[in-house]
Motif scaffolding. Structure first.
Motif, PDB file in Angstrom:
ATOM      1  N   GLU A  27      -1.445   3.405   3.377  1.00 12.43           N
ATOM      2  CA  GLU A  27      -0.764   2.143   3.079  1.00 12.43           C
ATOM      3  C   GLU A  27      -0.458   1.411   4.370  1.00 12.43           C
ATOM      4  OE1 GLU A  27       3.312   2.423   1.659  1.00 12.43           O
ATOM      5  OE2 GLU A  27       3.301   4.554   2.154  1.00 12.43           O
ATOM      6  N   LYS A  28      -0.014   0.183   4.253  1.00 11.81           N
ATOM      7  CA  LYS A  28       0.242  -0.643   5.431  1.00 11.81           C
ATOM      8  C   LYS A  28       1.313  -0.016   6.296  1.00 11.81           C
ATOM      9  CE  LYS A  28      -0.723  -4.336   7.770  1.00 11.81           C
ATOM     10  NZ  LYS A  28      -2.060  -4.479   8.379  1.00 11.81           N
ATOM     11  N   SER A  64       1.862  -5.566  -1.516  1.00 13.76           N
ATOM     12  CA  SER A  64       1.059  -4.602  -0.772  1.00 13.76           C
ATOM     13  C   SER A  64       0.365  -3.603  -1.695  1.00 13.76           C
ATOM     14  CB  SER A  64       1.927  -3.844   0.239  1.00 13.76           C
ATOM     15  OG  SER A  64       2.932  -3.106  -0.431  1.00 13.76           O
ATOM     16  N   ALA A  65      -0.817  -3.162  -1.258  1.00 14.78           N
ATOM     17  CA  ALA A  65      -1.582  -2.162  -1.994  1.00 14.78           C
ATOM     18  C   ALA A  65      -1.753  -0.935  -1.115  1.00 14.78           C
ATOM     19  CB  ALA A  65      -2.949  -2.722  -2.380  1.00 14.78           C
ATOM     20  N   GLU A  66      -2.115   0.168  -1.717  1.00 11.55           N
ATOM     21  CA  GLU A  66      -2.438   1.375  -0.965  1.00 11.55           C
ATOM     22  C   GLU A  66      -3.741   1.938  -1.488  1.00 11.55           C
ATOM     23  OE1 GLU A  66       0.344   4.646  -1.641  1.00 11.55           O
ATOM     24  OE2 GLU A  66       0.984   3.692  -3.499  1.00 11.55           O
ATOM     25  N   THR A  67      -4.401   2.750  -0.676  1.00 10.60           N
ATOM     26  CA  THR A  67      -5.646   3.385  -1.101  1.00 10.60           C
ATOM     27  C   THR A  67      -5.438   4.892  -1.140  1.00 10.60           C
ATOM     28  OG1 THR A  67      -6.497   3.552   1.166  1.00 10.60           O
ATOM     29  CG2 THR A  67      -7.054   1.559  -0.086  1.00 10.60           C
ATOM     30  N   GLU A 123      -2.114   1.501   9.673  1.00 12.57           N
ATOM     31  CA  GLU A 123      -1.847   1.977   8.333  1.00 12.57           C
ATOM     32  C   GLU A 123      -1.024   3.254   8.454  1.00 12.57           C
ATOM     33  OE1 GLU A 123      -5.635   0.688   5.634  1.00 12.57           O
ATOM     34  OE2 GLU A 123      -5.961   2.321   7.054  1.00 12.57           O
ATOM     35  N   ARG A 124      -0.447   3.680   7.343  1.00  9.51           N
ATOM     36  CA  ARG A 124       0.300   4.922   7.333  1.00  9.51           C
ATOM     37  C   ARG A 124      -0.432   5.906   6.436  1.00  9.51           C
ATOM     38  NH1 ARG A 124       6.682   4.633   6.330  1.00  9.51           N
ATOM     39  NH2 ARG A 124       5.943   3.601   4.448  1.00  9.51           N
ATOM     40  N   MET A 125      -0.873   7.018   7.040  1.00  7.29           N
ATOM     41  CA  MET A 125      -1.602   8.042   6.303  1.00  7.29           C
ATOM     42  C   MET A 125      -0.625   9.105   5.833  1.00  7.29           C
ATOM     43  SD  MET A 125      -4.613  10.594   7.727  1.00  7.29           S
ATOM     44  CE  MET A 125      -5.797   9.253   7.971  1.00  7.29           C
ATOM     45  N   GLY A 126      -0.798   9.571   4.584  1.00 10.29           N
ATOM     46  CA  GLY A 126       0.119  10.570   4.062  1.00 10.29           C
ATOM     47  C   GLY A 126      -0.563  11.642   3.251  1.00 10.29           C
TER      48      GLY A 126
END
Length: 212
Positions: A96-97, A172-175, A104-107
């Motif tokens: 996500e942003k 906002s969107a996330e992938t 981006e922020r990876m989780g």
């Protein structure tokens, strides 16, 4: 010549079947974030997610994880935490942003049993533990290689689908990605998720099911 073509296509078919079987088996070996399907229309769903605990880090969107972001998280689940605890890999990897424009922020999702017992603190300052608030999300699923252009195109399709139903989405969107980097494009599972601002009305709720 005709026999050669037949053998060629038989080999291609066998390769695809074996690859698909391997991919499904590999995915089944990982715990995946649970959700409830509220509505389904082809490759688009409205899902209800519970709260999820994530271990996350900033990632440069242009570097495509070559900035070490993935390895920072992998090191954490491999024992680089205050408890020296090894944590099972899960799916999906959320993006996500982030804080900066190009970031981006990876989780990684923390397994349920670890989240209940208490999530160990990271040793590295670039890694943090956070809660992904549960709620309802519009989700579009697709295969192939994930890049910013593909993600934006899929997001636009999803927003149009939601708009036609009179529902309101967050900006906002996330992938989400479910497969290792070496997985062939046609076998990959990718998703774009956008949080809903509005509730789903009863007439829109056509099915209820667990994740896959």
């Amino acid at each position: 010549m005709r026999k050669q073509m037949i053998y060629f296509w038989m080999t291609v078919g066998l390769f695809i079947v074996v690859g698909l079987a391997w991919n499904v088996t590999a995915r089944a070996g990982y715990e995946s974030a649970q959700y409830e399907v509220v509505e389904k229309d082809g490759n688009i769903e409205i899902r209800k997610y519970p709260d999820l605990m994530l271990v996350s880090t900033e990632s440069n969107s242009e570097a495509k994880s070559r900035d070490g972001s993935f390895m920072r998280l992998f090191d954490y689940i491999s024992g680089a935490n205050e408890s020296d605890q090894k944590i099972e890999m899960t799916t999906p990897v959320f993006m996500e942003k982030g804080g900066a424009e190009s970031n981006e922020r990876m989780g990684f999702v923390i397994p349920q049993d670890v989240a209940k017992a208490g999530v160990p603190k990271p040793r590295k300052s670039a890694v943090s533990i956070r809660k992904r608030e549960g709620g309802r999300f519009a989700v579009i699923r697709f295969s192939g290689r994930m890049d910013s252009d593909v993600a934006k195109s899929q997001e636009a399709t999803l927003r149009k689908w939601v708009e036609l139903r009179g529902l309101e989405l967050e900006e906002s969107a996330e992938t989400a990605g479910y497969d290792p980097p070496f997985t062939l494009g046609p076998l990959r599972r990718n998703e774009v998720l956008i949080r809903l601002k509005t509730e789903v009305t009863p007439e829109l709720s056509s099915s209820t099911a667990k994740k896959e």
